[in-house]
Design a protein around this motif. Structure first.
Motif, short mmCIF file in Angstrom:
data_model
loop_
_atom_site.label_atom_id
_atom_site.label_comp_id
_atom_site.label_asym_id
_atom_site.label_seq_id
_atom_site.Cartn_x
_atom_site.Cartn_y
_atom_site.Cartn_z
N GLU A 401 0.85 -1.18 0.00
CA GLU A 401 0.00 0.00 0.00
C GLU A 401 0.89 1.23 0.00
O GLU A 401 2.09 1.15 0.29
CB GLU A 401 -0.95 0.01 1.19
CG GLU A 401 -0.27 -0.06 2.55
CD GLU A 401 -1.29 -0.14 3.67
OE1 GLU A 401 -1.39 0.85 4.42
OE2 GLU A 401 -1.97 -1.18 3.77
N LYS A 411 -4.38 0.80 -2.12
CA LYS A 411 -4.13 -0.61 -1.84
C LYS A 411 -3.63 -1.29 -3.12
O LYS A 411 -4.12 -1.02 -4.22
CB LYS A 411 -5.41 -1.31 -1.39
CG LYS A 411 -5.91 -0.89 -0.02
CD LYS A 411 -5.09 -1.52 1.09
CE LYS A 411 -5.72 -1.22 2.45
NZ LYS A 411 -4.95 -1.85 3.55
N LEU A 413 -3.71 -4.19 -5.47
CA LEU A 413 -4.60 -5.29 -5.80
C LEU A 413 -3.85 -6.28 -6.68
O LEU A 413 -3.20 -5.88 -7.66
CB LEU A 413 -5.85 -4.79 -6.52
CG LEU A 413 -6.64 -3.68 -5.82
CD1 LEU A 413 -7.99 -3.47 -6.52
CD2 LEU A 413 -6.86 -3.98 -4.35
N ASP A 445 -0.54 -6.34 -11.20
CA ASP A 445 -1.01 -5.72 -9.97
C ASP A 445 -1.25 -4.22 -10.22
O ASP A 445 -0.64 -3.63 -11.11
CB ASP A 445 0.02 -5.86 -8.86
CG ASP A 445 0.38 -7.32 -8.57
OD1 ASP A 445 -0.34 -8.21 -9.05
OD2 ASP A 445 1.38 -7.55 -7.87
N SER A 450 -8.12 3.50 -1.90
CA SER A 450 -8.92 2.84 -0.88
C SER A 450 -10.26 3.53 -0.70
O SER A 450 -11.24 2.92 -0.28
CB SER A 450 -8.17 2.83 0.46
OG SER A 450 -6.93 2.18 0.35
N GLU A 519 -11.16 -3.15 -14.35
CA GLU A 519 -10.41 -2.98 -13.10
C GLU A 519 -11.36 -2.61 -11.96
O GLU A 519 -11.20 -3.07 -10.83
CB GLU A 519 -9.35 -1.90 -13.27
CG GLU A 519 -8.20 -2.31 -14.20
CD GLU A 519 -7.30 -1.15 -14.57
OE1 GLU A 519 -6.13 -1.40 -14.90
OE2 GLU A 519 -7.78 0.01 -14.58
N ALA A 523 -12.14 -5.00 -8.64
CA ALA A 523 -11.96 -4.51 -7.28
C ALA A 523 -13.25 -4.61 -6.48
O ALA A 523 -13.23 -4.97 -5.29
CB ALA A 523 -11.46 -3.07 -7.31
N ALA A 526 -13.75 -7.99 -5.44
CA ALA A 526 -12.57 -8.50 -4.74
C ALA A 526 -12.05 -9.77 -5.42
O ALA A 526 -11.66 -10.74 -4.75
CB ALA A 526 -12.89 -8.76 -3.27
N PHE A 567 -10.66 -6.84 -0.41
CA PHE A 567 -9.43 -6.21 -0.91
C PHE A 567 -9.04 -4.99 -0.08
O PHE A 567 -8.03 -4.34 -0.37
CB PHE A 567 -9.62 -5.77 -2.37
CG PHE A 567 -9.30 -6.85 -3.38
CD1 PHE A 567 -8.74 -8.06 -3.01
CD2 PHE A 567 -9.56 -6.64 -4.74
CE1 PHE A 567 -8.45 -9.05 -3.94
CE2 PHE A 567 -9.26 -7.61 -5.69
CZ PHE A 567 -8.71 -8.83 -5.28
#
Length: 651
Positions: A401, A411, A413, A445, A450, A519, A523, A526, A567
């Protein structure tokens, strides 16, 4: 004597053979004639269709001249219709099943003095309802200028019979042209956290002053007239009139030139946010019109389908109606500059939406190649990866993070594979065929915010706070933690660019962009491919913060007030909805690449997401949340992706 008679018969027979046809010759002639008929008949039919098409377009041009003359005289275009508030106590006229009680003149009636119908205009009592006895001759008048000769239902023998009370019908002549009320969302703006309506209809009701106004993004509204300065869209790219079809039965209220109702002489809510987008839409529930249930009972659903005139059988209000015609493969429209064009049924739905919006930026359209642009049927090119700097490459050393110079938290992911577009559990309808669930692979990634971008963070970068929702107590610390909203997609994109240009961010090798729809959904879920358990009403003691598609709506609140998902990301199914980077294309899911889909390379509408799949709960082929990039909503904000980059090492 007998010999001479025989000789004469022989001579006659020879003459017949000399001047007649043999069987072979006769068959040859028949074949030639048949071939000529086969060749000429389509040409004759085509010639007749072309002639009717030209006449239809010429009628629209004459109406366009009338509109220009009206605008010169009055300083504005006419309203779509005048609805009086003197007849009914309730001001909810848009939901009334008795339009005969309050509908006065419409745009076409106001145009009569400007299109050579002064005598008819002088007979019209504009202070009376169009359904009144005094105005009976006017509403029953068949005007050649108001009819397209291609429509064989637009005939005196097929008038619309509006029957508010059994045995008491009000008759209207047919017509084939409707003013463009707009391609906006059928829902009223601004919506809520349940479902936003950023490009929705506007409704103003004042019981004390007895005011009713109803308008969308088109060129005319109910009791609302627009002036030239209201048209952001250029006159050569803004539709003012749509061709419509006359109803196929007297019960059918569509295609009525003197009745100021949606579907009769007004097109309405026929853009990407609904299921009635584009000309000649054949979705079984496309037109929402008054009396459709009775129409299904009278002529049958199969007949409506066969005739290409579908409508919703279970609704009984004039809510949305699109352009329709009897021409093959499309319908005519008239632009504000007086140009009449034939638009294909296969036009991109986003483009159709844009040319019907007076708010669409004029530079959205290619004036030099506008005809080619109008022929766009699908957007196939994939968008490019939005790297900010060509001399930078992704860093391979990622922390789990990070926090940037504006105290924005991100964060990391993990890359992964999931099934995108899985319908909610609790939704009992099959999704439309153009939106199949499909496997998507996120190959790298990425850092996702957040939280949604806050008002404080936005103001530090942009110098202003456009948000509608503010804390009830501005002295509280959480005031600055409210999500920014009421921002256009262009403003969200500008925020990313400006944030990326801050010296502290450049020094750290960080750039920012909006997430792609894939994306975003990855997210939200999760990384899971399991369907989300959805209920239309909020369960007791629900503290999840989930809001999308759930009633009653939750208020906008500070970011992070509800628990994060697996996540560690907050408010993906609640608080404000969020812009994505993708252009919207209705059938993109059927052709998107499996790896890192980024949406079409071009378009007219942007993707807005607030739930784990594209629709919200029950699917009715309606993309309520999608919005033009020039629009904003108090229920739409955004979050960003941080790309951690590094300078390439010197050789």
């Amino acid at each position: 004597m007998r010999n001479r008679m025989i000789q004469r018969q022989i001579q006659f027979s020879l003459r017949v053979k000399r001047f007649g046809f043999t069987n072979v010759e006769l068959l040859l002639v028949i074949c030639v004639v048949t071939i000529l008929i086969a060749i000429i008949s389509p040409l004759i039919i085509y010639s007749r269709e072309s002639s009717r098409m030209l006449q239809c377009q010429e009628n629209m041009k004459q109406l366009g001249l009338g509109l220009q003359a009206y605008q010169t005289t009055h300083g504005s275009l006419p309203p779509a219709a005048v609805w009086s508030t003197n007849e009914l106590h309730s001001l909810a006229l848009n939901m009334s099943t008795r339009p005969d009680l309050f509908t006065h003149a419409n745009w076409a009636l106001m145009l009569l003095p400007f299109i050579g119908e002064e005598q008819l205009a002088n007979q019209m009592d504009y202070h009376q309802k169009i359904s009144s006895k005094q105005n009976s001759p006017i509403r029953k008048a068949t005007l050649p200028l108001m009819s397209c000769p291609e429509d064989d239902y637009s005939q005196p023998g097929n008038p619309h019979q509006f029957e508010p009370i059994s045995g008491s019908a009000v008759e209207f002549a047919r017509g084939n042209y409707a003013i463009n009320g707009g391609s906006h969302n059928m829902r009223l703006t601004p919506g809520s956290t349940t479902i936003p309506a950023g490009d929705g209809a506007e409704l103003k009701m004042d019981q004390e002053k007895r005011v009713f106004q109803y308008w969308g993004n088109g060129v005319a509204g109910i009791n609302v007239a627009f002036q030239p300065d209201d048209f952001v869209n250029g006159s050569s790219s803004l539709v003012v009139l749509d061709e419509v079809r006359a109803g196929i039965h007297p019960v059918d209220p569509r295609g009525v030139w003197a009745f100021g109702q949606i579907g009769g002489s007004i097109t309405w809510a026929h853009g990407v946010n609904g299921d009635d987008y584009g000309p000649n839409n054949q979705w079984p529930r496309s037109d929402d019109i008054l009396g459709c249930a009775r129409l299904h009972e009278t002529v049958g659903t199969e007949t409506l389908t066969r005739e290409g005139m579908p409508c919703v059988s279970y609704l009984d209000s004039n809510t949305n109606a699109t352009a329709r015609s009897r021409h093959t493969g499309g319908a005519n429209v008239l632009f504000l500059d007086g140009a009449s064009r034939f638009i294909s049924d296969e036009i991109d739905s986003g483009l159709w939406h844009a040319i019907h919006s007076r708010e669409a930026p004029a530079d959205l359209f290619d004036t030099e190649h506008f005809a080619e642009q109008l022929s766009t049927e699908n957007l196939n090119a994939e968008a490019e990866h939005p790297h900010q700097f060509s001399d930078l490459k992704p860093s391979k050393k990622y922390p789990s993070e990070l926090t940037n110079s504006l105290d924005m938290h991100f964060k990391l992911l993990p890359a992964g594979e999931f099934t995108m577009g899985v319908p909610d559990k609790g939704n009992h309808f099959d999704p439309p065929p153009e939106t199949p669930a499909h496997v998507v692979t996120i190959t790298t990634d990425y850092f996702l915010g957040s939280f949604e971008v806050t008002q404080s963070q936005y103001e530090k970068v942009m110098g202003s706070n456009p948000s509608h929702h503010l804390s009830e107590d501005a002295e509280k610390e959480n005031h600055n933690r409210y999500p920014v909203e009421q921002v256009t997609w262009y403003q969200a994109q500008d925020f990313c660019n400006r944030l990326s240009s801050l010296p502290e961010e450049q020094a750290a090798g960080r750039t920012y962009r909006l997430p792609t729809e894939a994306e975003w959904e990855y997210a939200c879920r999760a990384g899971s491919s399991d369907p989300f358990l959805w209920t239309s009403t909020r369960t007791e003691n629900d503290e999840s913060g989930n809001a999308a598609g759930i009633r009653p709506p939750l208020p906008v609140t500070s970011v992070g007030q509800y628990p994060p998902n697996q996540f560690g990301i907050h408010d993906m199914r609640g608080n404000v909805w969020e812009w994505c980077s993708d252009w919207f294309d209705r059938d993109y899911y059927t052709k998107s690449p499996q790896k890192n889909p980024r949406g079409p390379g071009e378009g007219y509408i942007k993707v807005v997401r607030g739930s784990d799949w594209r629709f919200t709960g029950d699917t009715c082929r309606i993309d309520y949340a999608m919005m033009p990039p020039w629009k904003s909503s108090p229920f739409v904000g955004f979050r960003v992706i941080c790309e951690l980059l590094q300078k390439p090492e010197a050789d």
